[in-house]
Enzyme design. Structure first.
Site, mmCIF file in Angstrom:
data_model
loop_
_atom_site.group_PDB
_atom_site.id
_atom_site.type_symbol
_atom_site.label_atom_id
_atom_site.label_comp_id
_atom_site.label_asym_id
_atom_site.label_seq_id
_atom_site.Cartn_x
_atom_site.Cartn_y
_atom_site.Cartn_z
ATOM 1 N N CYS A 1 35.506 37.239 22.557
ATOM 2 C CA CYS A 1 35.646 36.352 23.711
ATOM 3 C C CYS A 1 34.313 36.352 24.442
ATOM 4 O O CYS A 1 33.318 36.866 23.932
ATOM 5 C CB CYS A 1 36.784 36.805 24.622
ATOM 6 S SG CYS A 1 36.552 38.449 25.321
ATOM 7 N N GLY B 1 39.284 44.408 46.351
ATOM 8 C CA GLY B 1 37.876 44.039 46.219
ATOM 9 C C GLY B 1 37.598 42.555 46.275
ATOM 10 O O GLY B 1 36.564 42.107 45.764
ATOM 11 N N LYS C 1 47.905 38.932 40.437
ATOM 12 C CA LYS C 1 47.419 39.576 41.661
ATOM 13 C C LYS C 1 48.587 39.974 42.562
ATOM 14 O O LYS C 1 48.565 41.045 43.177
ATOM 15 C CB LYS C 1 46.461 38.638 42.414
ATOM 16 C CG LYS C 1 45.149 38.383 41.709
ATOM 17 C CD LYS C 1 44.302 39.639 41.603
ATOM 18 C CE LYS C 1 43.741 40.099 42.921
ATOM 19 N NZ LYS C 1 42.670 39.236 43.438
ATOM 20 N N GLN D 1 40.808 33.980 44.707
ATOM 21 C CA GLN D 1 40.345 34.575 45.959
ATOM 22 C C GLN D 1 40.036 33.533 47.031
ATOM 23 O O GLN D 1 39.321 33.820 47.988
ATOM 24 C CB GLN D 1 39.116 35.454 45.692
ATOM 25 C CG GLN D 1 39.424 36.633 44.785
ATOM 26 C CD GLN D 1 38.214 37.494 44.471
ATOM 27 O OE1 GLN D 1 37.187 37.406 45.133
ATOM 28 N NE2 GLN D 1 38.329 38.324 43.449
#
Length: 483
Positions: free
Chosen positions: A443, A281, A259, A290
């Site tokens: 996955c 976002g 990030k 986040q």
């Protein structure tokens, strides 16, 4: 005729209001031209009137997706000199539609009429009552709306909402980090709604799969809501970043570091293009990267403002808005963080991320791979992407099936005979089994396996990807559900 209403623009000072009104008019004109339409315009104290078009539905569709438009209505116009003339015209327009229906009359006035809105409501209501099943002010079957502006009356029975906000281009430019997922296109839409034109930055982690998904999301966002400007889109190859972060064990916090890398790239583009900030976002606490603690660490090293329109929204609210504005993806391949870390890290330190950032020239690598296109070139660019079908549809020809999920998921269930591996083990797997074998990577949702299949193809192997549910469906089609 169509009447267009706006709200915030009317609250601005005279200079700013004129600028925004002109911007709104220009954006509408561009939207109409894209749709093959044209119209004449007339401004009048907080209202914009359009006439001279050929297809009202096309025009209203454009207007309902133009930032700055609060609402709109198709209207019938008349010039009057007395209330009785309005009553006569209202009867002509609505008497035939009221049989068996209850109705309400609602009047709004602007100007110097010598009667009140209530007076006119009563006069029109009395005239229409004999044709109806009665009056219902709370839940009418038909609503008769009359807007008076000086000596003109406008009749309509419905309004269509617009997005509201401010016209695109009336505020400063921002750079938006966007993927083909759910959240970031919604955040970009909200920044556009506040009047900011955007440059978009996308880092591809599993080209061409995620690039095509991203461009599909961009096309819906720009074509539907970007009236008035043609945004620049930056597309960068992040495969070397994935290989580095996922292929080594000495990175302290790879998902948070990734990030920080994205922020640093966006900040560099913002500075070089004269943008005033970054749009992302994130929703507070939605995933481990986040949390407020980790977002503070991610922000360090970025001197440009970061705007997070979704910070206070939960996933359901974001998803609902994505569906409403048309950016909800047809399929979700999962989040990027699953590529780098199977375990959540809640309290990453600045020192850990600074250490990770110093180990590899991440930002320079991405900037060097930057390809830029305009929003109007999305279709042309997409057509140039090789049509390579990496999506596995069945398990045939005795392939090497590779499970890229965590150990806990693998132990809970895995495809019979599958090999458990990490995403950084693709080259080792090909060396081990040989390029002559077909590989099927899977996955949980598809992003990791899409990356692995893409990398295996680059190495000369035949490879496909699937998600867990798709693989289970394949087994169920052959025998009873193994779970």
């Amino acid at each position: 005729m169509i009447i267009v209403r706006y709200s915030e623009i009317g609250l601005k000072g005279s200079h700013a209001r004129r600028m925004m009104e002109n911007r709104l008019r220009g954006n509408i004109i561009q939207g109409l031209l894209r749709a093959g339409e044209n119209a004449t315009f007339r401004w009048e104290r907080g209202r914009l009137f359009l006439d001279g078009y050929s297809n009202p539905e096309t025009v209203m569709e454009v207007l309902s997706r133009t930032m700055g438009v609060k609402s709109l209505s198709e209207v019938t116009e008349m010039v009057f000199s007395s209330p009785s003339e309005i009553v006569i015209r209202a009867t002509e327009l609505y008497a035939g539609s009221l049989r068996g229906k209850k109705f309400a009359v609602r009047t709004r006035r602007a100007g110097g009429q010598n009667f009140t809105s209530i007076n006119l409501n009563l006069l029109v209501g009395d005239a229409l009552f004999p044709y109806s099943a009665g009056v219902d002010l709370e839940h009418p079957d038909l609503e008769v709306n009359i807007e008076l502006r000086d000596n003109r009356a406008y009749f309509f029975n419905s309004s269509r909402p617009g997005p509201g906000g401010l016209p695109i281009g009336s505020e400063g430019k921002l750079v938006a980090l966007v993927s083909g997922g759910i959240d970031s296109p919604v955040a970009a839409w909200m920044a556009m709604k506040r009047g900011s034109p955007l440059e978009f930055v996308f880092v591809s982690l599993a080209h061409p799969v995620d690039t095509v998904d991203f461009l599909s999301a961009m096309k819906r966002l720009v074509a539907r809501w970007g009236h008035g400007y043609d945004p620049v889109i930056h597309i960068m190859d992040g495969s070397s970043i994935v290989a580095e972060l996922a292929g080594r064990d000495d990175y302290s916090a790879p998902s948070v570091t990734f990030k920080r890398i994205l922020y640093s790239v966006a900040a560099r583009i913002a500075v070089s293009t004269g943008a005033y900030g970054i749009v992302t976002g994130e929703s507070l606490g939605q995933v481990s990267s986040q949390t407020p603690e980790n977002l503070m660490v991610i922000n360090r090293g970025t001197d440009i403002p970061v705007y997070r329109p979704l910070a206070g929204m939960d996933k359901d609210e974001i998803t609902d808005l994505a569906r409403r504005i048309g950016t909800f993806p047809e399929s979700s391949k999962g989040e990027f963080c699953s590529l780098f870390s199977r375990n959540s890290i809640m309290g990453v330190t600045v020192q850990q991320v600074d250490h990770d950032m110093a180990m590899f020239p991440f930002v320079d690598k991405l900037i060097a791979s930057d390809t830029t296109i305009n929003g109007s070139e999305i279709d042309h660019y997409t057509m140039g992407i090789p049509d390579i079908d990496l999506r596995g549809k069945d398990i045939e020809l005795d392939p090497v099936v590779v499970d890229l999920r965590g150990h806990d998921k693998f132990d809970e269930w895995h495809y019979p005979g599958s090999v458990h591996a990490r995403i950084g083990d693709v080259k080792e797997l090909i060396d081990r089994f040989g390029k002559g074998r077909t590989f099927v990577f899977y996955c949980q949702k598809g992003l990791q396996s899409a990356y692995a299949a893409s990398e295996a193809r680059k190495m000369g192997a035949v490879a496909y990807y699937m998600d867990t549910e798709g693989l289970k469906k394949t087994l169920r089609s052959r025998k009873p559900d193994p779970s």
